[in-house]
Write an enzyme that holds these catalytic residues in place. Structure first.
Site, PDB file in Angstrom:
ATOM      1  N   TYR A 148       0.271   6.804  12.231  1.00 25.75           N
ATOM      2  CA  TYR A 148       0.275   7.445  10.906  1.00 25.75           C
ATOM      3  C   TYR A 148       0.484   8.940  11.058  1.00 25.75           C
ATOM      4  CZ  TYR A 148      -1.794   9.599   6.732  1.00 25.75           C
ATOM      5  OH  TYR A 148      -2.022  10.379   5.628  1.00 25.75           O
TER       6      TYR A 148
HETATM    7  N1  LIG Z   1      -6.265  10.087  -0.487  1.00 24.49           N
HETATM    8  C1  LIG Z   1      -6.548  11.036   0.401  1.00 24.49           C
HETATM    9  O1  LIG Z   1      -7.717  11.443   0.593  1.00 24.49           O
HETATM   10  C2  LIG Z   1      -5.447  11.650   1.207  1.00 24.49           C
HETATM   11  C3  LIG Z   1      -4.114  11.413   0.881  1.00 24.49           C
HETATM   12  N2  LIG Z   1      -3.123  11.990   1.619  1.00 24.49           N
HETATM   13  C4  LIG Z   1      -1.715  11.762   1.233  1.00 24.49           C
HETATM   14  O2  LIG Z   1      -1.581  11.983  -0.166  1.00 24.49           O
HETATM   15  C5  LIG Z   1      -0.645  11.034  -0.728  1.00 24.49           C
HETATM   16  C6  LIG Z   1      -1.314  10.252  -1.833  1.00 24.49           C
HETATM   17  O3  LIG Z   1      -2.483   9.621  -1.278  1.00 24.49           O
HETATM   18  P1  LIG Z   1      -3.107   8.350  -2.041  1.00 24.49           P
HETATM   19  O4  LIG Z   1      -3.015   8.547  -3.500  1.00 24.49           O
HETATM   20  O5  LIG Z   1      -4.418   8.051  -1.399  1.00 24.49           O
HETATM   21  O6  LIG Z   1      -2.043   7.234  -1.637  1.00 24.49           O
HETATM   22  P2  LIG Z   1      -2.180   5.632  -1.685  1.00 24.49           P
HETATM   23  O7  LIG Z   1      -2.710   5.133  -0.374  1.00 24.49           O
HETATM   24  O8  LIG Z   1      -2.870   5.257  -2.932  1.00 24.49           O
HETATM   25  O9  LIG Z   1      -0.605   5.203  -1.720  1.00 24.49           O
HETATM   26  C7  LIG Z   1       0.215   5.685  -2.760  1.00 24.49           C
HETATM   27  C8  LIG Z   1       1.249   4.662  -3.069  1.00 24.49           C
HETATM   28  O10 LIG Z   1       2.192   4.531  -1.994  1.00 24.49           O
HETATM   29  C9  LIG Z   1       2.822   3.274  -2.200  1.00 24.49           C
HETATM   30  N3  LIG Z   1       3.502   2.741  -1.019  1.00 24.49           N
HETATM   31  C10 LIG Z   1       2.952   2.397   0.145  1.00 24.49           C
HETATM   32  N4  LIG Z   1       3.890   1.885   0.967  1.00 24.49           N
HETATM   33  C11 LIG Z   1       5.062   1.886   0.274  1.00 24.49           C
HETATM   34  C12 LIG Z   1       6.377   1.470   0.558  1.00 24.49           C
HETATM   35  N5  LIG Z   1       6.689   0.929   1.738  1.00 24.49           N
HETATM   36  N6  LIG Z   1       7.319   1.588  -0.394  1.00 24.49           N
HETATM   37  C13 LIG Z   1       7.012   2.135  -1.599  1.00 24.49           C
HETATM   38  N7  LIG Z   1       5.778   2.568  -1.935  1.00 24.49           N
HETATM   39  C14 LIG Z   1       4.808   2.429  -0.998  1.00 24.49           C
HETATM   40  C15 LIG Z   1       1.679   2.346  -2.583  1.00 24.49           C
HETATM   41  O11 LIG Z   1       2.215   1.300  -3.386  1.00 24.49           O
HETATM   42  P3  LIG Z   1       1.463  -0.127  -3.400  1.00 24.49           P
HETATM   43  O12 LIG Z   1       0.185   0.159  -4.132  1.00 24.49           O
HETATM   44  O13 LIG Z   1       2.366  -1.021  -4.150  1.00 24.49           O
HETATM   45  O14 LIG Z   1       1.262  -0.533  -1.975  1.00 24.49           O
HETATM   46  C16 LIG Z   1       0.707   3.246  -3.329  1.00 24.49           C
HETATM   47  O15 LIG Z   1       0.672   2.975  -4.714  1.00 24.49           O
HETATM   48  C17 LIG Z   1      -0.182  10.175   0.446  1.00 24.49           C
HETATM   49  O16 LIG Z   1       1.039  10.658   0.968  1.00 24.49           O
HETATM   50  C18 LIG Z   1      -1.297  10.325   1.474  1.00 24.49           C
HETATM   51  O17 LIG Z   1      -0.856  10.092   2.805  1.00 24.49           O
HETATM   52  C19 LIG Z   1      -3.372  12.788   2.712  1.00 24.49           C
HETATM   53  C20 LIG Z   1      -4.676  13.032   3.079  1.00 24.49           C
HETATM   54  C21 LIG Z   1      -5.802  12.519   2.323  1.00 24.49           C
HETATM   55  N1  LIG Z   2      -1.638   6.808   1.948  1.00 26.68           N
HETATM   56  C1  LIG Z   2      -2.875   7.280   2.203  1.00 26.68           C
HETATM   57  N2  LIG Z   2      -3.045   8.240   3.130  1.00 26.68           N
HETATM   58  C2  LIG Z   2      -4.307   8.673   3.389  1.00 26.68           C
HETATM   59  C3  LIG Z   2      -5.412   8.168   2.705  1.00 26.68           C
HETATM   60  C4  LIG Z   2      -5.185   7.170   1.709  1.00 26.68           C
HETATM   61  O1  LIG Z   2      -6.122   6.688   1.048  1.00 26.68           O
HETATM   62  N3  LIG Z   2      -3.916   6.760   1.502  1.00 26.68           N
HETATM   63  N4  LIG Z   2      -6.672   8.611   2.949  1.00 26.68           N
HETATM   64  C5  LIG Z   2      -6.900   9.491   3.918  1.00 26.68           C
HETATM   65  C6  LIG Z   2      -8.352   9.851   4.173  1.00 26.68           C
HETATM   66  O2  LIG Z   2      -8.854  10.528   3.082  1.00 26.68           O
HETATM   67  C7  LIG Z   2      -8.590  10.751   5.371  1.00 26.68           C
HETATM   68  O3  LIG Z   2      -7.965  11.963   5.112  1.00 26.68           O
HETATM   69  C8  LIG Z   2     -10.098  10.995   5.518  1.00 26.68           C
HETATM   70  O4  LIG Z   2     -10.808   9.831   5.465  1.00 26.68           O
HETATM   71  C9  LIG Z   2      -5.809  10.062   4.743  1.00 26.68           C
HETATM   72  N5  LIG Z   2      -4.503   9.605   4.330  1.00 26.68           N
END
Ligand SMILES: NC(=O)C1=CN([C@@H]2O[C@H](COP(=O)(O)OP(=O)(O)OC[C@H]3O[C@@H](n4cnc5c(N)ncnc54)[C@H](OP(=O)(O)O)[C@@H]3O)[C@@H](O)[C@H]2O)C=CC1
Ligand SMILES: Nc1nc2c(c(=O)[nH]1)N=C([C@H](O)[C@@H](O)CO)CN2
Length: 236
Positions: A148
């Site tokens: 990742y």
């Molecule tokens: N949440 C957090 O604390 C953190 C988030 N981030 C980054 O911020 C962004 C948003 O995070 P978050 O809201 O948690 O994201 P999620 O894990 O909720 O994913 C967002 C969406 O990505 C879609 N997705 C996954 N795989 C695919 C694919 N192959 N093709 C098309 N769509 C896809 C999923 O669709 P489906 O539901 O249909 O699978 C999901 O709805 C991400 O880039 C994440 O890496 C970074 C650090 C921390």
């Molecule tokens: N696609 C996602 N990316 C990440 C997620 C997630 O929920 N969806 N969550 C994290 C975590 O918050 C991590 O930063 C600490 O636990 C990272 N990326």
């Protein structure tokens, strides 16, 4: 007559951070196109507010190219492209290669191909942005989410390359969040441990990512930058 602002595309915006940013942009009167993989009730709410929801599964090249075709059939211009879609897979024995491939597809190949094929939609003479949502974890890698972190590091490299390629017509920046929003299955022990990893020690919620996106959209003099939104993780 107020000029019509071209829509902003946010990928993976059927839930959580992407959904929050889509709703906040709509609050601002900004037209929005979202991509989704699985239909969710949230999409009806977005559609009722005028957003366009396009199916997009970036798991393989054909899915990405099909999405690009659908996007170009939907709009002739874009104000911005926000690459938010993401898979957060841990390194799992026996599944290493497939998980690596899937995260490479969604974090690197999809932004790469969408930027290459759709940057012409951003060249309309007005303000134009691409924003890559990365992860603070690229600062030092991850023992448990190695694939990742590598795929997100690749996305950060794409930020620099596209910033150079598309200037001055298009600004290209990254946002590198750390813990923003827990997942439902995260237990108390996990939450405590995650909160202790930053100097500020809070779960801020998606609004801090919208605030960061707003800053990048509104600032005409920032490109090739990576905005850490990490609660001071680098200090701990
Ligand atoms: N949440 C957090 O604390 C953190 C988030 N981030 C980054 O911020 C962004 C948003 O995070 P978050 O809201 O948690 O994201 P999620 O894990 O909720 O994913 C967002 C969406 O990505 C879609 N997705 C996954 N795989 C695919 C694919 N192959 N093709 C098309 N769509 C896809 C999923 O669709 P489906 O539901 O249909 O699978 C999901 O709805 C991400 O880039 C994440 O890496 C970074 C650090 C921390
Ligand atoms: N696609 C996602 N990316 C990440 C997620 C997630 O929920 N969806 N969550 C994290 C975590 O918050 C991590 O930063 C600490 O636990 C990272 N990326």
């Amino acid at each position: 007559m107020k000029p019509v602002t071209p829509p902003i595309l946010i990928t993976g915006a059927a839930q959580r951070i992407g959904l929050h940013c889509a709703e906040r942009l709509l609050d601002d009167g900004q037209p929005v196109i979202v991509s989704y993989r699985q239909e969710q009730p949230s999409l009806q709410r977005l559609r009722s507010r005028g957003a366009i929801a396009l199916h997009g599964d970036f798991s393989d090249e054909s899915g990405i190219l099909a999405f690009i075709d659908a996007l170009k059939d939907t709009t002739g211009q874009l104000r911005a492209i926000v690459h938010n879609a993401s898979l957060w897979h841990p390194d799992t024995p026996g599944e290493e290669a497939e998980a690596f491939r899937q995260m490479f597809q969604v974090h690197m190949l999809a932004p790469y191909l969408i930027n290459l094929h759709c940057s012409d939609l951003l060249r309309h003479g007005g303000p134009a942005d691409i924003v890559h949502i990365s992860d603070d974890v690229t600062r030092k890698g991850s023992a448990k989410h190695t694939a990742y972190a590598a795929s997100k590091a690749g996305l950060e490299s794409l930020t620099l390359s596209f910033a150079a390629r598309l200037a001055p017509a298009v600004k290209v920046n990254g946002i590198a969040p750390a813990l923003i929003q827990f997942n439902e299955g995260d237990d108390e022990a996990y939450r405590r441990k995650a909160l202790a990893k930053s100097a500020l020690g809070i779960e801020p919620g998606a609004e801090v990512i919208y605030q960061s996106l707003r800053y990048l959209l509104d600032n005409p003099y920032v490109t090739g930058a990576l905005l850490p939104v990490n609660g001071g993780r680098h200090l701990v």
